[in-house]
Enzyme design. Structure first.
Site, PDB file in Angstrom:
ATOM      1  N   ALA A 168      82.651  67.544  42.845  1.00  8.59           N
ATOM      2  CA  ALA A 168      82.681  67.075  41.454  1.00  8.59           C
ATOM      3  C   ALA A 168      81.284  66.677  40.992  1.00  8.59           C
ATOM      4  CB  ALA A 168      83.654  65.909  41.308  1.00  8.59           C
ATOM      5  N   ASP A 169      80.592  65.903  41.810  1.00  6.52           N
ATOM      6  CA  ASP A 169      79.237  65.483  41.460  1.00  6.52           C
ATOM      7  C   ASP A 169      78.299  66.671  41.328  1.00  6.52           C
ATOM      8  OD1 ASP A 169      79.448  62.678  41.264  1.00  6.52           O
ATOM      9  OD2 ASP A 169      79.400  62.460  43.422  1.00  6.52           O
ATOM     10  N   LEU A 170      78.308  67.542  42.320  1.00 11.32           N
ATOM     11  CA  LEU A 170      77.340  68.634  42.339  1.00 11.32           C
ATOM     12  C   LEU A 170      77.619  69.650  41.234  1.00 11.32           C
ATOM     13  CD1 LEU A 170      76.969  69.161  46.189  1.00 11.32           C
ATOM     14  CD2 LEU A 170      75.487  67.870  44.643  1.00 11.32           C
TER      15      LEU A 170
END
Length: 395
Positions: A168-170
């Site tokens: 999700a972050d990347l």
């Protein structure tokens, strides 16, 4: 190249944690001047365990290279005024505050673009700025769960599993960087800036890709299939005599060749396995036969045999093996950063221009390291104005 493509682009980076710094790191690697602006407490990942290098987290060092650093307490009038002045000479502002914070700090897109109509303002959020979840706290494992990824990861009948990397972050970092690049191109056509938004939830949701379409079309809820594929068989990890290998022989020609190699030609003629569709429907009868055969030889033997036959395959490397593989080293995937007398290795950004696979790597900034220098050189501030801009709130 004579210069990197984003040379001359100035970005004010107010992000912390992973998604935002990852996005700005990519843009810095492509040549943008990134000024990381931190609060007096600093980016929360400066102290993230488990690995601390000379007092600073390796997590932070990994994602904040090629940036200069400022410390501004935007709750203070002098610091906010200095930030507004920086916006006048910047191309992009990127932040990832919780919903409501940008309005409270008076750095929302409308305010900033009124100061500089050519400014691009990228807001990275957890769930977006509207909808029932807009003000909820967002971290990667929660987002992976809410966006469906955890439910389809793992093995049938086992407990749900999140991805081994913070997807999700990347992915949000990637979408934000793409959005900024698109907005820069748009500005070159129109002369005006724009607002860009990328959210963790919607970025992770987008990674469902064809799984989302399958569900919406059929009404069937996708289930985990381990290392396999819902519509391609055989395509999964297989145990060998000494390790593991991933084989993808889902296309008919690859499956027929695999059957010949395994001396199981009858499988290729069996009506249950004659096509991609029938193999997917009858995987339970097909896979045990293949599994038993693959276990008879070593991973290296299978890689050699399958490569020669043109069947996609690959040894299941651990992280060290992946980093040290000849393919990684051919492109200088790991780069060195010198930090406080110690050398650490970080992954390069895997985008190359004119076949050039090197980009500069400078250490991340200390907290507030370049504050006075930037205020003096970019804005022409004298010492009195610098003192006013660097006041720290006591509340």
């Amino acid at each position: 190249m004579a210069q990197l493509p984003l040379n001359g682009v100035r970005i004010l980076d107010l992000t912390q944690a992973l998604a935002g710094p990852f996005a700005t790191m990519i843009l810095a690697d492509m040549g943008a001047e990134v000024i990381k602006i931190e609060s007096p407490s600093g980016d929360l990942t400066r102290t993230t365990p488990p690995h601390i290098v000379q007092g600073t987290s390796l997590y932070f060092l990994t994602n904040n290279r090629n940036k200069r650093g400022m410390m501004l307490d935007l709750k203070e009038a002098g610091a906010l005024a200095a930030f507004y002045d920086l916006c006048k000479v910047a191309d992009v502002v990127i932040y990832n505050f919780s919903e409501g914070v940008v309005d409270r700090l008076k750095i929302d897109p409308d305010t900033l673009r009124a100061i500089n109509p050519e400014l691009i303002v990228c807001n990275m959020t957890g769930y977006g700025r509207k909808g029932p979840d807009a003000r909820r706290r967002a971290v990667d494992p929660i987002i992976q769960s809410l966006a469906g990824a955890v439910s389809i990861t793992g093995f049938p009948g086992g407990e749900p599993v999140r991805a081994g990397v913070p997807s999700a972050d990347l992915s949000t970092g990637l979408y934000a960087a793409i959005g900024v690049l698109a907005a820069l191109h748009g500005r070159s056509q129109t002369g005006t800036g724009s607002s860009v938004e990328a959210s963790l939830f919607h970025s992770q949701l987008s990674l469902l890709n064809y799984m989302a379409s399958y569900c919406a079309y059929s009404g069937e809820v996708p289930q985990p299939v381990g290392s396999g594929h819902p519509g391609t068989v055989p395509s999964q990890v297989f145990k060998t005599a000494d390790g593991w290998i991933t084989i993808d022989a889902g296309f008919d020609r690859h499956f027929q060749t695999l059957c010949q190699i395994l001396e199981q030609e009858s499988l290729a003629r069996d009506p249950r396995f004659i096509s991609r569709q029938t193999r997917a429907q009858n995987r339970g009868e097909l896979l045990p036969v293949i599994i038993a055969e693959i276990e008879k030889r070593t991973t290296a033997a299978w890689v050699r045999i399958l490569d020669e036959a043109g069947i996609p395959c690959g040894k299941v490397n651990n992280v060290r093996e992946a980093l040290e593989s000849p393919q990684s080293t051919a492109y200088h995937a790991l780069r060195d950063i010198e930090y406080r007398g110690e050398t650490v290795k970080v992954l390069a950004t895997p985008v190359w221009f004119d076949d050039e696979c090197q980009h500069p790597v400078t250490r991340p900034p200390e907290l507030g390291e370049h504050t006075s220098e930037i205020l003096r050189s970019l804005l022409g501030y004298d010492e009195e104005r610098i003192r006013a801009a660097t006041q720290v709130s006591t509340t």
